[in-house]
Design a protein around this motif. Sequence first.
Motif, PDB file in Angstrom:
ATOM      1  N   MET A  47      31.891 -34.895  12.862  1.00 39.54           N
ATOM      2  CA  MET A  47      33.256 -34.391  12.744  1.00 39.54           C
ATOM      3  C   MET A  47      33.790 -33.942  14.095  1.00 39.54           C
ATOM      4  SD  MET A  47      33.407 -32.016   9.322  1.00 39.54           S
ATOM      5  CE  MET A  47      33.359 -32.705   7.669  1.00 39.54           C
ATOM      6  N   SER A  48      35.099 -34.049  14.255  1.00 38.05           N
ATOM      7  CA  SER A  48      35.737 -33.482  15.442  1.00 38.05           C
ATOM      8  C   SER A  48      35.735 -31.962  15.335  1.00 38.05           C
ATOM      9  CB  SER A  48      37.174 -33.987  15.564  1.00 38.05           C
ATOM     10  OG  SER A  48      37.966 -33.448  14.521  1.00 38.05           O
ATOM     11  N   THR A  49      36.063 -31.304  16.438  1.00 41.47           N
ATOM     12  CA  THR A  49      36.059 -29.841  16.453  1.00 41.47           C
ATOM     13  C   THR A  49      37.008 -29.268  15.403  1.00 41.47           C
ATOM     14  OG1 THR A  49      35.495 -29.817  18.805  1.00 41.47           O
ATOM     15  CG2 THR A  49      36.421 -27.794  17.881  1.00 41.47           C
ATOM     16  N   GLY A  50      38.212 -29.826  15.312  1.00 39.48           N
ATOM     17  CA  GLY A  50      39.156 -29.341  14.324  1.00 39.48           C
ATOM     18  C   GLY A  50      38.649 -29.511  12.903  1.00 39.48           C
ATOM     19  N   GLU A  51      37.934 -30.613  12.652  1.00 40.59           N
ATOM     20  CA  GLU A  51      37.424 -30.879  11.307  1.00 40.59           C
ATOM     21  C   GLU A  51      36.266 -29.956  10.946  1.00 40.59           C
ATOM     22  OE1 GLU A  51      38.560 -35.649  11.233  1.00 40.59           O
ATOM     23  OE2 GLU A  51      36.649 -34.969  12.076  1.00 40.59           O
ATOM     24  N   TRP A  52      35.268 -29.819  11.858  1.00 43.56           N
ATOM     25  CA  TRP A  52      34.115 -28.997  11.474  1.00 43.56           C
ATOM     26  C   TRP A  52      34.448 -27.502  11.470  1.00 43.56           C
ATOM     27  CZ3 TRP A  52      32.852 -25.608  15.200  1.00 43.56           C
ATOM     28  CH2 TRP A  52      32.814 -25.978  16.546  1.00 43.56           C
ATOM     29  N   SER A  53      35.394 -27.098  12.306  1.00 46.58           N
ATOM     30  CA  SER A  53      35.761 -25.676  12.285  1.00 46.58           C
ATOM     31  C   SER A  53      36.463 -25.327  10.973  1.00 46.58           C
ATOM     32  CB  SER A  53      36.625 -25.318  13.497  1.00 46.58           C
ATOM     33  OG  SER A  53      37.830 -26.055  13.510  1.00 46.58           O
ATOM     34  N   ARG A  54      37.294 -26.231  10.463  1.00 44.86           N
ATOM     35  CA  ARG A  54      37.909 -26.010   9.148  1.00 44.86           C
ATOM     36  C   ARG A  54      36.839 -26.013   8.056  1.00 44.86           C
ATOM     37  NH1 ARG A  54      41.802 -29.463  11.277  1.00 44.86           N
ATOM     38  NH2 ARG A  54      40.931 -31.238  10.148  1.00 44.86           N
ATOM     39  N   HIS A  55      35.861 -26.877   8.192  1.00 42.54           N
ATOM     40  CA  HIS A  55      34.786 -26.940   7.195  1.00 42.54           C
ATOM     41  C   HIS A  55      34.009 -25.630   7.167  1.00 42.54           C
ATOM     42  CE1 HIS A  55      32.248 -29.444   4.559  1.00 42.54           C
ATOM     43  NE2 HIS A  55      31.250 -28.721   5.013  1.00 42.54           N
TER      44      HIS A  55
END
Length: 220
Positions: A47-55
């Motif tokens: 995942m990109s940073t934006g994706e994994w941080s939301r996760h």
Amino acid sequence: MKPEAIVFDMDGTLTDTEAVWDVVRRGLAAEHDLPWPDGTTQAMMGMSTGEWSRHLVEAVGLPYSPDEAARRTIDGMADHYREGITVLPGAVEAVRRMAEHYPIAIASSSPRQLIDAAVEVLGLGELLSATVSTEEVAAGKPAPDGYLKAAELLGVDPTRCIAVEDATNGILSALNAGMTVVAVPPHFHPPAEDLLARTTVLDNLDELTVDLVESLLPAR
């Protein structure tokens, strides 16, 4: 048919950092006595940073904004980098070997600052024609965006590229971009056998040779 370029993943392919990401993220959850849901580690790989941080916020429950979750995670990774990056066997030699014959890029899910730090520590800067962080494209792995951007920066047809990967989402990303994939599976959450069957599997990067990669693309 001769490849036009080689694109390497970084975490888990060149550097032994996939497990470190997991340690740092689990540590943030443990600080708040949060359980680690089944499948969370595998879901975030690629995942990109934006994706994994939301996760981390939405699925794990970290009591931060996604931006704060990202900052704390990246700060933790930077601390580990300062202690020294573990390079996987044959990684630097493989990049140097391939760079004698082809343009080379890195397409990584790591933030730009960690990619640049790793490239500097590994001494690969002069060998690379491009580096891509999935922070810089619309979607992280398994979407093809990062690998397609690498091919664009290199000025080559992605179907004439060899991608070197380790993890499920990275392999899928490269396949979705139309690239031929060489997989060096980790012991840490290896990909499923049916996915590996769509790649050329190596035990280690010492096996990544010019003769091998030139045998992988079909004749036209």
